[in-house]
Design a protein around this motif. Sequence first.
Motif, short mmCIF file in Angstrom:
data_model
loop_
_atom_site.label_atom_id
_atom_site.label_comp_id
_atom_site.label_asym_id
_atom_site.label_seq_id
_atom_site.Cartn_x
_atom_site.Cartn_y
_atom_site.Cartn_z
N GLN A 112 0.81 -1.22 0.00
CA GLN A 112 0.00 0.00 0.00
C GLN A 112 0.85 1.28 0.00
O GLN A 112 0.31 2.37 0.10
CB GLN A 112 -0.94 0.02 1.21
CG GLN A 112 -2.04 -1.03 1.16
CD GLN A 112 -2.99 -0.93 2.33
OE1 GLN A 112 -2.59 -0.57 3.44
NE2 GLN A 112 -4.25 -1.25 2.09
N GLY A 113 2.15 1.12 -0.09
CA GLY A 113 3.01 2.31 -0.14
C GLY A 113 3.16 3.03 1.19
O GLY A 113 3.33 4.25 1.22
N VAL A 114 3.11 2.30 2.28
CA VAL A 114 3.21 2.91 3.61
C VAL A 114 4.56 3.59 3.80
O VAL A 114 4.64 4.75 4.23
CB VAL A 114 2.98 1.85 4.71
CG1 VAL A 114 3.16 2.47 6.10
CG2 VAL A 114 1.61 1.22 4.57
N VAL A 115 5.63 2.89 3.48
CA VAL A 115 6.97 3.44 3.66
C VAL A 115 7.19 4.62 2.70
O VAL A 115 7.77 5.65 3.08
CB VAL A 115 8.04 2.35 3.44
CG1 VAL A 115 9.44 2.94 3.54
CG2 VAL A 115 7.86 1.22 4.46
N THR A 116 6.70 4.48 1.49
CA THR A 116 6.82 5.55 0.51
C THR A 116 6.09 6.80 0.98
O THR A 116 6.57 7.93 0.78
CB THR A 116 6.24 5.11 -0.85
OG1 THR A 116 6.99 3.99 -1.33
CG2 THR A 116 6.33 6.23 -1.88
N ALA A 117 4.93 6.64 1.61
CA ALA A 117 4.18 7.78 2.12
C ALA A 117 4.99 8.55 3.16
O ALA A 117 5.05 9.78 3.13
CB ALA A 117 2.86 7.31 2.72
N ALA A 144 12.32 9.80 8.04
CA ALA A 144 11.29 8.79 7.80
C ALA A 144 11.95 7.42 7.79
O ALA A 144 13.05 7.26 7.25
CB ALA A 144 10.60 9.05 6.47
N PHE A 145 11.26 6.45 8.41
CA PHE A 145 11.82 5.10 8.43
C PHE A 145 10.70 4.12 8.76
O PHE A 145 9.71 4.48 9.39
CB PHE A 145 12.95 4.98 9.46
CG PHE A 145 12.55 5.35 10.87
CD1 PHE A 145 12.23 4.36 11.79
CD2 PHE A 145 12.53 6.67 11.29
CE1 PHE A 145 11.87 4.69 13.09
CE2 PHE A 145 12.17 7.01 12.58
CZ PHE A 145 11.84 6.02 13.49
N PRO A 146 10.84 2.86 8.34
CA PRO A 146 9.83 1.84 8.64
C PRO A 146 10.18 1.09 9.91
O PRO A 146 11.31 1.17 10.41
CB PRO A 146 9.92 0.92 7.42
CG PRO A 146 11.38 0.96 7.09
CD PRO A 146 11.85 2.38 7.38
N SER A 147 9.21 0.35 10.41
CA SER A 147 9.52 -0.59 11.49
C SER A 147 10.15 -1.81 10.84
O SER A 147 9.98 -2.06 9.64
CB SER A 147 8.25 -0.99 12.23
OG SER A 147 7.38 -1.70 11.37
N PRO A 182 0.77 -6.45 7.96
CA PRO A 182 0.77 -5.13 8.58
C PRO A 182 2.15 -4.48 8.52
O PRO A 182 3.16 -5.14 8.75
CB PRO A 182 0.36 -5.42 10.03
CG PRO A 182 -0.44 -6.68 9.93
CD PRO A 182 0.25 -7.49 8.87
N VAL A 183 2.17 -3.20 8.18
CA VAL A 183 3.43 -2.45 8.08
C VAL A 183 3.24 -1.14 8.84
O VAL A 183 2.16 -0.53 8.81
CB VAL A 183 3.77 -2.14 6.61
CG1 VAL A 183 5.01 -1.26 6.51
CG2 VAL A 183 3.98 -3.43 5.83
N VAL A 184 4.29 -0.71 9.52
CA VAL A 184 4.28 0.57 10.22
C VAL A 184 5.46 1.39 9.76
O VAL A 184 6.57 0.86 9.59
CB VAL A 184 4.35 0.38 11.76
CG1 VAL A 184 4.29 1.74 12.47
CG2 VAL A 184 3.24 -0.52 12.25
N ALA A 185 5.23 2.68 9.55
CA ALA A 185 6.32 3.59 9.19
C ALA A 185 6.16 4.87 10.00
O ALA A 185 5.07 5.16 10.53
CB ALA A 185 6.31 3.90 7.70
N PHE A 186 7.24 5.63 10.11
CA PHE A 186 7.25 6.80 10.96
C PHE A 186 7.84 8.00 10.23
O PHE A 186 8.69 7.85 9.36
CB PHE A 186 8.09 6.54 12.21
CG PHE A 186 7.78 5.24 12.91
CD1 PHE A 186 6.72 5.15 13.79
CD2 PHE A 186 8.55 4.11 12.67
CE1 PHE A 186 6.42 3.94 14.42
CE2 PHE A 186 8.28 2.91 13.30
CZ PHE A 186 7.21 2.82 14.19
#
Length: 219
Positions: free
Chosen positions: A12-17, A34-37, A46-50
Motif C-alpha cells: 500500500q506504499g506505507v513506507v513511501t508515504a 522517515a523510516f519503517p519498522s 501489517p506495516v508501520v512507518a514513521f
Amino acid sequence: MFQVRFHGRGGQGVVTAAEMLSIAAFDEGRHAQAFPSFGSERTGAPVVAFCRIDDREIRLREPIVAPDALIIQDSTLLHQVDCFAGLKPDGYILINTGKSFAELGLGEFVANYRRERLCTLPATELALKHVSRPVPNVPLLGAFAAITGIVRLDSVLKAIRERFSGKVAEGNAAAAKEAYAIAKAEMEEAKLAPTLASLAAPTGGAALLGTAHRRAGHA
C-alpha cells in the motif's frame, strides 16, 4: 517536533508515504526523517512507518510511541492492531475509508478528540480513479496537508513529482489535490458545526444543523 505514525499493509506504499512526507517537509526548509519498522513487509502484512518533522535537527531514532498524528491506510487493521496506541489527546486521525467514525465503531472512542482533527477519506477509490491502482498513500498525504497544515499541498505535489514521473506523477498529483479539497471541506464543516448548533432554532436553524450532521455522517 511533529510525529506521524503510518499504519497499513505491504503493497500500500506505507513506507513511501512516510518518505514523501519527509521530502515535503525538507523542501520547506525543515528537518525531517522517515523510516519503517522492522519486520515482515510481504504483501498484505501489517506495516508501520514513521515520520518526524521539526525546525531543529532531529536526534531521535526510535519508533514513535506518542504520535501527534495517525494515518491509517487500511481500516481492517483497526480490528488487528492497536493503531491508536499512544496517540496524544489533541492528535489527528486520518483513516482510508468511505465510512464515518461512528460506522467504524469508533464514535465513542473519538468523542473526546477535536472533530476538525478527525477525517475519513476514500483514498483507495481516489487512487483507482486517478492512477488505476489501489494504492491509497498519495491521496492520504493530500488530505493530511489539509487537516494538519504541517506541510503545504504544493510541497506534497513537489514530493510526488520527485518520486514519480510522467503520467503516474500527474495522476498522483490529481489524486492528492482532490483528496486535499475533500478533507478541507470536511474540516471546515466540522469547525462550523458548533456555530450551527448555537444557532439551531424552530425558525430553520435545526434543519440546517441536521443537514450538517447528515453530511458529517457520510464523510
